[in-house]
Motif scaffolding. Structure first.
Motif, PDB file in Angstrom:
ATOM      1  N   ILE A  91     -12.826   9.689 -11.006  1.00 43.97           N
ATOM      2  CA  ILE A  91     -12.558   9.906  -9.585  1.00 43.97           C
ATOM      3  C   ILE A  91     -12.460   8.547  -8.903  1.00 43.97           C
ATOM      4  CG2 ILE A  91     -15.027  10.200  -9.002  1.00 43.97           C
ATOM      5  CD1 ILE A  91     -14.038  12.218  -6.833  1.00 43.97           C
ATOM      6  N   LEU A  92     -11.347   8.344  -8.211  1.00 41.95           N
ATOM      7  CA  LEU A  92     -11.030   7.076  -7.558  1.00 41.95           C
ATOM      8  C   LEU A  92     -11.359   7.189  -6.073  1.00 41.95           C
ATOM      9  CD1 LEU A  92      -9.471   4.347  -8.340  1.00 41.95           C
ATOM     10  CD2 LEU A  92      -7.467   5.462  -7.340  1.00 41.95           C
ATOM     11  N   TYR A  93     -12.012   6.175  -5.518  1.00 36.65           N
ATOM     12  CA  TYR A  93     -12.323   6.205  -4.094  1.00 36.65           C
ATOM     13  C   TYR A  93     -12.434   4.777  -3.558  1.00 36.65           C
ATOM     14  CZ  TYR A  93     -17.103   5.508  -5.866  1.00 36.65           C
ATOM     15  OH  TYR A  93     -18.201   5.025  -6.529  1.00 36.65           O
ATOM     16  N   GLY A 115      -2.943   5.251  -6.296  1.00 40.24           N
ATOM     17  CA  GLY A 115      -2.536   6.570  -5.825  1.00 40.24           C
ATOM     18  C   GLY A 115      -1.035   6.764  -5.884  1.00 40.24           C
ATOM     19  N   SER A 116      -0.283   5.791  -5.380  1.00 35.58           N
ATOM     20  CA  SER A 116       1.173   5.926  -5.338  1.00 35.58           C
ATOM     21  C   SER A 116       1.817   5.828  -6.718  1.00 35.58           C
ATOM     22  CB  SER A 116       1.771   4.869  -4.405  1.00 35.58           C
ATOM     23  OG  SER A 116       1.466   3.568  -4.861  1.00 35.58           O
ATOM     24  N   SER A 117       1.135   5.173  -7.671  1.00 44.44           N
ATOM     25  CA  SER A 117       1.660   5.085  -9.037  1.00 44.44           C
ATOM     26  C   SER A 117       1.088   6.184  -9.927  1.00 44.44           C
ATOM     27  CB  SER A 117       1.357   3.708  -9.638  1.00 44.44           C
ATOM     28  OG  SER A 117      -0.036   3.484  -9.730  1.00 44.44           O
ATOM     29  N   HIS A 118       0.278   7.088  -9.335  1.00 44.56           N
ATOM     30  CA  HIS A 118      -0.289   8.255 -10.022  1.00 44.56           C
ATOM     31  C   HIS A 118      -1.229   7.862 -11.149  1.00 44.56           C
ATOM     32  CE1 HIS A 118       3.060   9.705  -7.743  1.00 44.56           C
ATOM     33  NE2 HIS A 118       3.943   9.217  -8.588  1.00 44.56           N
ATOM     34  N   ASP A 135     -14.013 -12.563  24.037  1.00 46.12           N
ATOM     35  CA  ASP A 135     -13.490 -12.190  22.733  1.00 46.12           C
ATOM     36  C   ASP A 135     -14.095 -10.852  22.338  1.00 46.12           C
ATOM     37  OD1 ASP A 135     -12.243 -14.664  22.657  1.00 46.12           O
ATOM     38  OD2 ASP A 135     -13.788 -15.573  21.383  1.00 46.12           O
ATOM     39  N   VAL A 136     -13.409 -10.120  21.477  1.00 45.21           N
ATOM     40  CA  VAL A 136     -13.941  -8.882  20.916  1.00 45.21           C
ATOM     41  C   VAL A 136     -14.040  -9.055  19.401  1.00 45.21           C
ATOM     42  CG1 VAL A 136     -13.675  -6.388  20.688  1.00 45.21           C
ATOM     43  CG2 VAL A 136     -12.769  -7.553  22.698  1.00 45.21           C
ATOM     44  N   ILE A 137     -15.242  -8.913  18.869  1.00 48.99           N
ATOM     45  CA  ILE A 137     -15.435  -8.989  17.420  1.00 48.99           C
ATOM     46  C   ILE A 137     -15.598  -7.561  16.912  1.00 48.99           C
ATOM     47  CG2 ILE A 137     -16.815  -9.923  15.538  1.00 48.99           C
ATOM     48  CD1 ILE A 137     -17.768 -12.107  17.427  1.00 48.99           C
ATOM     49  N   VAL A 138     -14.610  -7.126  16.138  1.00 50.59           N
ATOM     50  CA  VAL A 138     -14.524  -5.730  15.710  1.00 50.59           C
ATOM     51  C   VAL A 138     -14.930  -5.610  14.246  1.00 50.59           C
ATOM     52  CG1 VAL A 138     -13.020  -3.716  15.490  1.00 50.59           C
ATOM     53  CG2 VAL A 138     -12.620  -5.386  17.334  1.00 50.59           C
ATOM     54  N   HIS A 139     -15.882  -4.758  13.974  1.00 49.49           N
ATOM     55  CA  HIS A 139     -16.241  -4.474  12.584  1.00 49.49           C
ATOM     56  C   HIS A 139     -15.204  -3.546  11.963  1.00 49.49           C
ATOM     57  CE1 HIS A 139     -18.115  -1.287   9.950  1.00 49.49           C
ATOM     58  NE2 HIS A 139     -18.136  -2.359   9.187  1.00 49.49           N
ATOM     59  N   VAL A 140     -14.691  -3.925  10.789  1.00 52.44           N
ATOM     60  CA  VAL A 140     -13.784  -3.067  10.028  1.00 52.44           C
ATOM     61  C   VAL A 140     -14.273  -2.985   8.588  1.00 52.44           C
ATOM     62  CG1 VAL A 140     -11.758  -3.451  11.465  1.00 52.44           C
ATOM     63  CG2 VAL A 140     -12.209  -4.998   9.554  1.00 52.44           C
ATOM     64  N   LEU A 141     -13.933  -1.911   7.943  1.00 48.08           N
ATOM     65  CA  LEU A 141     -14.353  -1.709   6.563  1.00 48.08           C
ATOM     66  C   LEU A 141     -13.410  -2.357   5.559  1.00 48.08           C
ATOM     67  CD1 LEU A 141     -15.412   2.026   6.791  1.00 48.08           C
ATOM     68  CD2 LEU A 141     -16.934   0.058   6.502  1.00 48.08           C
ATOM     69  N   SER A 142     -12.154  -2.545   5.953  1.00 46.56           N
ATOM     70  CA  SER A 142     -11.184  -3.108   5.021  1.00 46.56           C
ATOM     71  C   SER A 142     -10.060  -3.782   5.782  1.00 46.56           C
ATOM     72  CB  SER A 142     -10.609  -2.015   4.109  1.00 46.56           C
ATOM     73  OG  SER A 142      -9.961  -1.011   4.874  1.00 46.56           O
ATOM     74  N   GLU A 143      -9.360  -4.634   5.081  1.00 45.32           N
ATOM     75  CA  GLU A 143      -8.193  -5.307   5.639  1.00 45.32           C
ATOM     76  C   GLU A 143      -6.968  -4.405   5.541  1.00 45.32           C
ATOM     77  OE1 GLU A 143      -8.483  -9.832   4.301  1.00 45.32           O
ATOM     78  OE2 GLU A 143      -8.693  -8.444   2.643  1.00 45.32           O
ATOM     79  N   PRO A 144      -5.912  -4.741   6.254  1.00 47.72           N
ATOM     80  CA  PRO A 144      -4.634  -4.059   6.014  1.00 47.72           C
ATOM     81  C   PRO A 144      -4.140  -4.362   4.604  1.00 47.72           C
ATOM     82  CG  PRO A 144      -4.588  -5.372   8.046  1.00 47.72           C
ATOM     83  CD  PRO A 144      -5.816  -5.763   7.310  1.00 47.72           C
ATOM     84  N   ASP A 145      -3.324  -3.472   4.046  1.00 48.52           N
ATOM     85  CA  ASP A 145      -2.712  -3.800   2.758  1.00 48.52           C
ATOM     86  C   ASP A 145      -1.802  -5.013   2.916  1.00 48.52           C
ATOM     87  OD1 ASP A 145      -1.054  -2.262   4.380  1.00 48.52           O
ATOM     88  OD2 ASP A 145      -0.125  -1.192   2.712  1.00 48.52           O
ATOM     89  N   ALA A 165     -14.744   2.847  -8.050  1.00 43.86           N
ATOM     90  CA  ALA A 165     -14.638   2.366  -6.670  1.00 43.86           C
ATOM     91  C   ALA A 165     -13.716   1.153  -6.620  1.00 43.86           C
ATOM     92  CB  ALA A 165     -16.016   2.000  -6.138  1.00 43.86           C
ATOM     93  N   VAL A 166     -12.712   1.181  -5.747  1.00 41.54           N
ATOM     94  CA  VAL A 166     -11.745   0.089  -5.630  1.00 41.54           C
ATOM     95  C   VAL A 166     -11.509  -0.209  -4.157  1.00 41.54           C
ATOM     96  CG1 VAL A 166     -10.595   0.643  -7.818  1.00 41.54           C
ATOM     97  CG2 VAL A 166      -9.780   1.682  -5.683  1.00 41.54           C
ATOM     98  N   ASP A 167     -10.907  -1.366  -3.869  1.00 43.58           N
ATOM     99  CA  ASP A 167     -10.590  -1.665  -2.475  1.00 43.58           C
ATOM    100  C   ASP A 167      -9.371  -0.856  -2.041  1.00 43.58           C
ATOM    101  OD1 ASP A 167      -8.194  -3.014  -3.237  1.00 43.58           O
ATOM    102  OD2 ASP A 167      -9.253  -4.919  -3.403  1.00 43.58           O
ATOM    103  N   ILE A 168      -9.083  -0.884  -0.752  1.00 44.14           N
ATOM    104  CA  ILE A 168      -8.050  -0.009  -0.199  1.00 44.14           C
ATOM    105  C   ILE A 168      -6.672  -0.308  -0.777  1.00 44.14           C
ATOM    106  CG2 ILE A 168      -7.684  -1.516   1.793  1.00 44.14           C
ATOM    107  CD1 ILE A 168      -7.349   2.346   1.642  1.00 44.14           C
ATOM    108  N   ASN A 169      -6.377  -1.571  -1.058  1.00 39.74           N
ATOM    109  CA  ASN A 169      -5.066  -1.899  -1.610  1.00 39.74           C
ATOM    110  C   ASN A 169      -4.904  -1.322  -3.009  1.00 39.74           C
ATOM    111  OD1 ASN A 169      -4.388  -3.313   0.724  1.00 39.74           O
ATOM    112  ND2 ASN A 169      -5.157  -5.249  -0.070  1.00 39.74           N
ATOM    113  N   ALA A 170      -5.948  -1.455  -3.829  1.00 35.39           N
ATOM    114  CA  ALA A 170      -5.898  -0.884  -5.180  1.00 35.39           C
ATOM    115  C   ALA A 170      -5.856   0.640  -5.110  1.00 35.39           C
ATOM    116  CB  ALA A 170      -7.096  -1.356  -5.995  1.00 35.39           C
ATOM    117  N   TRP A 171      -6.570   1.214  -4.135  1.00 29.76           N
ATOM    118  CA  TRP A 171      -6.554   2.672  -3.946  1.00 29.76           C
ATOM    119  C   TRP A 171      -5.136   3.160  -3.674  1.00 29.76           C
ATOM    120  CZ3 TRP A 171      -5.357   6.153  -0.063  1.00 29.76           C
ATOM    121  CH2 TRP A 171      -5.919   7.424  -0.152  1.00 29.76           C
TER     122      TRP A 171
END
Length: 617
Positions: free
Chosen positions: A451-453, A492-495, A55-65, A482-488
């Motif tokens: 500032i959003l990140y 962003g897309s809603s300005h 198995d490969v256990i991969v570290h990721v910073l965030s989930e997909p949206d 600071a927000v998660d990637i989905n909120a980012w």
């Protein structure tokens, strides 16, 4: 037919930058490898405490949206799609060129370059055992073009598609017709998932509608014949279950979603008796039994997890942590740790049309945006936060491409000039906290921004704090959000932001400007977060998209990059460097400059030299 006969693809191959550091404060040394990928050596011997699991256990910073077949934007989503789905064509990660995938060969183009004739490979099977056919491709394109499908980020690309037509007598052949010549007419079909008509549209609702209808910008479903059926189908197709529910995430790839524990991990499981089992294509292999993407945003636990061998791989570890790990003998005993120079950049975007979303009106003034650019301590950020690994950029186009405008000068850190600009622009009054003020539309406005990140990257908070301290020197208050990637992505897309910090990844393929820079992408809540653009820049972007001559297209791209630079839509920070970690128990490991940087499906666990792949002692 070779790709370069019908698709202008002047690929400037990137270099791979390897940074070795014995101590965090030591001078960084770089070794340049003159090829677009790096092969890592397999284990010379098997160490007693190495895991034997395949198995490969991969570290990721965030989930997909999400993992919806059409509706999503995140890089994490597109990476998982490489294992879950099949596409007509694919990007060769070793060279950056485009090759056949589900098709027998590259498409045959008509003389006017507006028609592409494809033929699918035989033996491709959906999970229910049925054959992949042209009708699945036709359905995929219709679903993507459907005005009610919630995929605004891809709509500009599919606007170039006129129709997809099957060839009578052969269910594997079809012809894709385009509305006009377009630099990405071929690239559009590389790595874009083809999904099963029978699964998503068993009643054939989309068969009732034509490509002409979906390509008509005035089309209204509620006024069309069978419109209620389309509205109902679209609501079902757009449903969140098709993006999050494991049994609804169905694709042609060698892996399936076994489970998704939101906020924790996504487990991909190798399919049994999959059609690709005998394939020689490295992108279709299924070496590990499971690929487990484990979310961890905490740099402390990330470091400990690698020291304890609880994780196998990462392409998202921070520069600071990787440099620190590389000083540890235990880490170096068990892992490869590399820095890879890639396409892409980090930026601070500015909301140029704040009145539309009730944000800080000061940003609608170009001179204010210029002052903020002069107050952004880019060199200090690179030195302090990224330890000098990354390099400054001034454009959205990678320096590895001939289309990069190299004449755009670096913007210096100049607090005095910024203060002079703001004074001249009328931001002279100050409140009791020393924050600048000005009358706009009859109301007094404070020069205060948010500032959003993305909260998954710890360095971005440090960067935001450094920017805030610099802004303070000119009487500007900066609040961190600071927000998660989905909120980012949503904000962003809603300005719904003042300033937004993030990064965009790219490839060796020709640039396409509509997704990030067209006014339509702003109006449709696509990825033009800042609101950059006007009729002239849209026309220039359209011309770039249909110009196949490299020299002519480069000249237009330089002008477009100059426009973006002059408007201060973004403050460009630095080029991206991928930080990679791979456990030494794996063989067949390659690092790519192209995204996603590593293909985990090709890796295998083995004893080492002369061993049988997938077998550990």
């Amino acid at each position: 037919m070779k790709l370069d006969k019908f698709f202008i693809l002047k690929t400037i191959l990137p270099v791979i930058l390897l940074v070795a550091a014995c101590q965090e404060k030591a001078k960084h040394t770089a070794e340049v490898v003159n090829k677009p990928y790096l092969e890592l050596p397999g284990p010379e011997k098997w160490l007693a405490d190495w895991s034997k699991k395949n198995d490969v256990i991969v570290h990721v910073l965030s989930e997909p949206d999400n993992l919806h077949p059409t509706n999503g934007n995140s890089i994490a989503r597109s990476e998982l799609f490489l294992y879950l789905h099949g596409s007509l064509l694919r990007t060769d990660l070793r060279t950056g060129t485009i090759l056949p995938a589900m098709c027998k060969s590259m498409p045959v183009l008509s003389k006017d370059n507006l028609e592409m004739a494809f033929e699918l490979r035989e033996g491709l099977k959906w999970d229910d055992g049925s054959a992949v056919q042209a009708e699945d491709v036709i359905f995929t394109v219709k679903a993507s073009m459907n005005p009610l499908t919630n995929n605004p980020g891809m709509k500009p690309y599919f606007a170039y598609v006129k129709s997809v037509e099957s060839v009578p007598g052969n269910p594997l052949k079809f012809v894709i017709k385009m509305n006009s010549v377009y630099i990405q007419n071929i690239a559009l079909w590389a790595d874009y998932p083809i999904f099963q008509k029978k699964f998503y549209d068993p009643d054939g609702v989309l068969d009732k509608f034509t490509f002409e209808q979906f390509g008509d910008t005035t089309f209204k479903a509620e006024k069309a014949e069978h419109g209620n059926d389309l509205i109902k189908w679209s609501a079902e197709f757009n449903s969140e279950k098709n993006g999050f529910q494991a049994d609804r995430i169905v694709g042609l790839g060698p892996y399936k979603v076994q489970s998704w524990q939101e906020g924790q991990m996504i487990v991909l499981e190798k399919k049994k008796n999959h059609w690709s089992a005998s394939s020689s294509e490295y992108t279709e292999k299924a070496g590990p039994d499971q690929i487990i993407f484990k979310v961890d945003k905490d740099p402390v636990t990330q470091e400990l997890a690698f020291l304890k061998q609880e994780l196998d791989a990462s392409t998202g570890i921070s520069t600071r942590i990787l440099l620190k790990l590389k000083t540890d003998s235990t880490f170096n005993r068990n892992y490869h740790g590399n820095f890879v120079d890639i396409y892409g950049y980090t930026f601070v975007g500015m909301n140029m049309k704040p009145e539309e979303s009730g944000r800080a009106l000061a940003l609608q003034e170009k001179e204010v945006r210029k002052a903020l650019a002069l107050l952004t301590p880019v060199d200090e950020i690179i030195r302090v936060v990224n330890k000098g690994v990354n390099k400054r950029v001034t454009s959205a186009v990678s320096k590895f491409k001939s289309s990069c405008n190299t004449k755009l000068p670096l913007i210096p850190l100049d607090v005095n000039q910024a203060n002079q600009i703001l004074d001249k622009a009328g931001w002279t009054e100050r409140d009791q906290d020393g924050v600048r003020m000005k009358q706009i539309n009859g109301k007094k406005q404070r020069m205060e921004f948010e500032i959003l990140y993305n909260n998954s990257i710890v360095e971005w908070q440090d960067m935001a704090m450094m920017i805030g301290e610099s802004f303070k020197k000119a009487g500007i208050k900066l609040n961190l959000s600071a927000v998660d990637i989905n909120a980012w992505l949503e904000k962003g897309s809603s300005h719904n932001f003042d300033l937004i910090m993030g990064s965009w990844n790219s490839t060796a393929l020709p640039e396409e400007y509509s997704q990030l820079w067209s006014t339509k992408s702003w109006k449709d809540h696509g990825l033009n977060f800042s609101g950059f653009g006007d009729a002239a820049s849209d026309a220039l972007g359209d011309s770039i998209s249909v110009t196949m001559d490299d020299a002519k297209r480069n000249e237009m791209e330089w002008r477009m990059q100059q426009k973006i630079y002059d408007e201060y839509a973004y403050v460009f920070l630095y080029g991206l460097v991928r930080r990679t970690i791979i456990h030494k128990r794996f063989s067949n490991v390659e690092l790519y400059a192209e995204r996603p940087g590593i293909l985990y499906n090709v890796m295998s666990v083995s004893k080492g030299v002369g061993s049988t792949p997938g077998v550990a002692p």
